[in-house]
Design an enzyme around this catalytic site. Structure first.
Site, PDB file in Angstrom:
ATOM      1  N   GLU A  62      -9.769   5.673   0.035  1.00  0.00           N
ATOM      2  CA  GLU A  62      -9.427   4.046   0.025  1.00  0.00           C
ATOM      3  C   GLU A  62      -9.514   3.618  -1.472  1.00  0.00           C
ATOM      4  O   GLU A  62     -10.596   3.388  -1.986  1.00  0.00           O
ATOM      5  CB  GLU A  62     -10.101   3.314   0.972  1.00  0.00           C
ATOM      6  CG  GLU A  62     -10.068   3.457   2.496  1.00  0.00           C
ATOM      7  CD  GLU A  62      -8.846   2.918   3.085  1.00  0.00           C
ATOM      8  OE1 GLU A  62      -8.015   2.457   2.264  1.00  0.00           O
ATOM      9  OE2 GLU A  62      -8.568   2.985   4.331  1.00  0.00           O
ATOM     10  N   GLU A 112       0.816  -1.258   0.111  1.00  0.00           N
ATOM     11  CA  GLU A 112       0.018   0.059   0.093  1.00  0.00           C
ATOM     12  C   GLU A 112       0.816   1.326  -0.116  1.00  0.00           C
ATOM     13  O   GLU A 112       0.588   2.176  -0.751  1.00  0.00           O
ATOM     14  CB  GLU A 112      -0.747  -0.156   1.293  1.00  0.00           C
ATOM     15  CG  GLU A 112      -1.801   1.163   1.299  1.00  0.00           C
ATOM     16  CD  GLU A 112      -2.749   1.179   2.626  1.00  0.00           C
ATOM     17  OE1 GLU A 112      -3.426   2.035   2.815  1.00  0.00           O
ATOM     18  OE2 GLU A 112      -2.738   0.149   3.304  1.00  0.00           O
TER      19      GLU A 112
END
Length: 187
Positions: free
Chosen positions: A149, A24
């Site tokens: 997100e 991420e």
């Protein structure tokens, strides 16, 4: 002049979510840099990133960075992850109460989210919605703040998209269009 701070989530020893050789922290940094580039042709916008490389910053350091610069908008970039590999979709967050009170952050969330979803719909990505949360960076920044997100790194289809440079560039341009629309920026 609109001053935007991009905060690529995680970094350094904090990889965030990871799956299939993708972390991420790397996606968040790459996407933030691409949005900065995509905003280049627009007039009246200045951009800073909380980090330009793979380094760890505390949540307090991230907020302090933005607050010292008197920014107009703080965008925290992330990817979702979950134990269930079937979890999927895109969502965005503003601080608790922002949507009920129709704050600047909530209005900008609406516009940017819409532009990003116009791209993601073409890829069959589910809209998980515009939400509220008590995330540290949403509570302790003094300007409008939104946390995005960007898909689920733990979902094989979405992981594949996050590895695709063309997709990430298209996503960055969708963010740039959304920011431009939210602030009335022209090329």
């Amino acid at each position: 002049m609109v001053y935007i701070i991009f905060d690529p989530g995680h970094g350094g020893h904090d990889a965030g979510g990871s799956s299939d050789e993708l972390e991420e922290k790397d996606v968040a940094l790459k996407l933030s840099k691409l949005v900065n580039k995509a905003l280049g042709p627009y007039e009246g916008v200045q951009v800073s990133l909380t980090r330009w490389d793979d380094r760890y910053l505390s949540l307090e350091q991230r907020c302090e960075f933005a607050n010292k610069r008197n920014a107009d908008l703080f965008i925290s970039m992330h990817c979702n992850s979950f134990d269930d590999p079937d979890a999927h979709g895109y969502e965005s967050y503003v601080v608790y109460g922002a949507r009920d009170n129709n704050t600047n952050a909530a209005r900008r969330q609406d516009v940017i989210h819409k532009h990003v979803m116009s791209l993601l719909n073409d890829h069959g990505i589910q809209d998980r919605g515009k939400k509220e949360a008590g995330y540290y960076v949403l509570r302790y920044t003094e300007m409008s703040a939104i946390l995005f997100e960007n898909l689920f790194i733990t979902n094989s289809k979405e992981n594949g998209l996050l590895k695709d440079d063309d997709f990430l560039w298209d996503l960055a341009k969708a963010y740039a269009r959304g920011i431009a629309d939210a602030y009335g920026l022209k090329k």
